[in-house]
Design a protein around this motif. Structure first.
Motif, PDB file in Angstrom:
ATOM      1  N   SER A   1       0.280  -1.133   0.066  1.00  0.00           N
ATOM      2  CA  SER A   1      -0.159  -0.162  -0.213  1.00  0.00           C
ATOM      3  C   SER A   1       1.156   1.196   0.069  1.00  0.00           C
ATOM      4  N   ALA A   2       2.319   1.315   0.943  1.00  0.00           N
ATOM      5  CA  ALA A   2       2.675   2.479   1.049  1.00  0.00           C
ATOM      6  C   ALA A   2       3.367   2.388  -0.546  1.00  0.00           C
TER       7      ALA A   2
ATOM      8  N   ASN B   1      -6.879   2.122  11.238  1.00  0.00           N
ATOM      9  CA  ASN B   1      -6.523   1.485  10.348  1.00  0.00           C
ATOM     10  C   ASN B   1      -4.825   1.298  10.296  1.00  0.00           C
ATOM     11  N   PRO B   2      -4.015   0.213  10.348  1.00  0.00           N
ATOM     12  CA  PRO B   2      -2.700   0.649   9.330  1.00  0.00           C
ATOM     13  C   PRO B   2      -1.986   1.124   8.410  1.00  0.00           C
TER      14      PRO B   2
ATOM     15  N   HIS C   1      -0.226   8.060   7.409  1.00  0.00           N
ATOM     16  CA  HIS C   1       0.106   9.777   8.223  1.00  0.00           C
ATOM     17  C   HIS C   1       1.195   9.778   8.213  1.00  0.00           C
ATOM     18  N   GLU C   2       1.814   8.898   8.491  1.00  0.00           N
ATOM     19  CA  GLU C   2       3.339   8.902   9.042  1.00  0.00           C
ATOM     20  C   GLU C   2       4.695   9.129   8.303  1.00  0.00           C
TER      21      GLU C   2
ATOM     22  N   THR D   1       2.943   9.246  -3.345  1.00  0.00           N
ATOM     23  CA  THR D   1       2.931  10.808  -3.497  1.00  0.00           C
ATOM     24  C   THR D   1       2.396  11.484  -2.743  1.00  0.00           C
ATOM     25  N   PHE D   2       2.000  12.213  -2.018  1.00  0.00           N
ATOM     26  CA  PHE D   2       2.022  13.716  -0.946  1.00  0.00           C
ATOM     27  C   PHE D   2       1.230  15.298  -1.886  1.00  0.00           C
ATOM     28  N   PRO D   3       0.414  15.187  -1.352  1.00  0.00           N
ATOM     29  CA  PRO D   3      -0.086  16.662  -1.859  1.00  0.00           C
ATOM     30  C   PRO D   3       1.123  17.970  -1.969  1.00  0.00           C
ATOM     31  N   GLY D   4       1.255  18.331  -3.140  1.00  0.00           N
ATOM     32  CA  GLY D   4       2.266  19.829  -2.915  1.00  0.00           C
ATOM     33  C   GLY D   4       3.481  19.135  -3.392  1.00  0.00           C
ATOM     34  N   LEU D   5       4.134  17.843  -2.914  1.00  0.00           N
ATOM     35  CA  LEU D   5       5.354  17.528  -2.892  1.00  0.00           C
ATOM     36  C   LEU D   5       5.957  16.644  -3.251  1.00  0.00           C
TER      37      LEU D   5
END
Length: 170
Positions: free
Chosen positions: A5-6, A69-70, A76-77, A11-15
């Motif tokens: 999943s990771a 939820n793992p 999040h982390e 990808t992360f918003p704006g990065l």
């Protein structure tokens, strides 16, 4: 399944896409989680990111409390790591937590705003109050997470098509 999943959603918003290596440790019990994360982690926490070492410590399901939820928790982390690595320093707590909640698609966090007596009574919270709430007891922190996610969503909307990219670039 966490790693699959990771990597599928890295990808992360704006990065830009993160390229650094991450070590993920899953604590088998609550005592180990506390030992690995140290005394500064909140008692109710389910995971902690350590940007300096590229490490994430997660609470395993057998740790005794609701670890969440793992896949959401890991995302999040990972968002904390991606943000800190890109910005190069600590951002305000409300922004770090709000960004991580938005990046992890934690829309259930907004449920905390449905019936929040502080807000219903018309009490105003500034961003310093949100930071204090995030460091507080679980109930206060839930409100803090919801408010910080709302603030980041607003900043993302103000960024138009580019979202958070202009803000994070600066």
């Amino acid at each position: 399944s966490l790693l699959t999943s990771a990597t599928a959603n890295d990808t992360f918003p704006g990065l830009p896409r993160p390229r650094s290596r991450v070590v993920i440790a899953v604590a088998p019990d609550r005592a180990t989680f506390r030992r690995w994360t140290g005394p500064s982690a909140p008692e109710w926490g389910s995971a902690v990111a350590f940007p300096e070492s590229g490490r994430i410590v997660m609470q395993g399901r057998s740790a005794g409390s609701d670890a969440g939820n793992p896949i959401e928790v890991l995302r999040h982390e990972l968002a904390h790591l991606a943000l800190r690595w890109h910005v190069g320093h600590r951002a305000p707590l409300w922004f770090e937590e709000g960004y991580a909640a938005v990046a992890a698609w934690e829309w259930d966090r907004l449920d905390a705003l449905r019936l929040n007596w502080q807000l219903a009574r018309g009490e105003r919270m500034n961003l310093e109050d949100v930071d204090r709430a995030l460091r507080g007891a679980r109930g206060d922190a839930e409100t803090g997470y919801a408010l910080s996610a709302t603030a980041v969503l607003l900043l993302q909307r103000w960024g138009g098509e580019r979202g958070l990219e202009p803000l994070l670039a600066n």
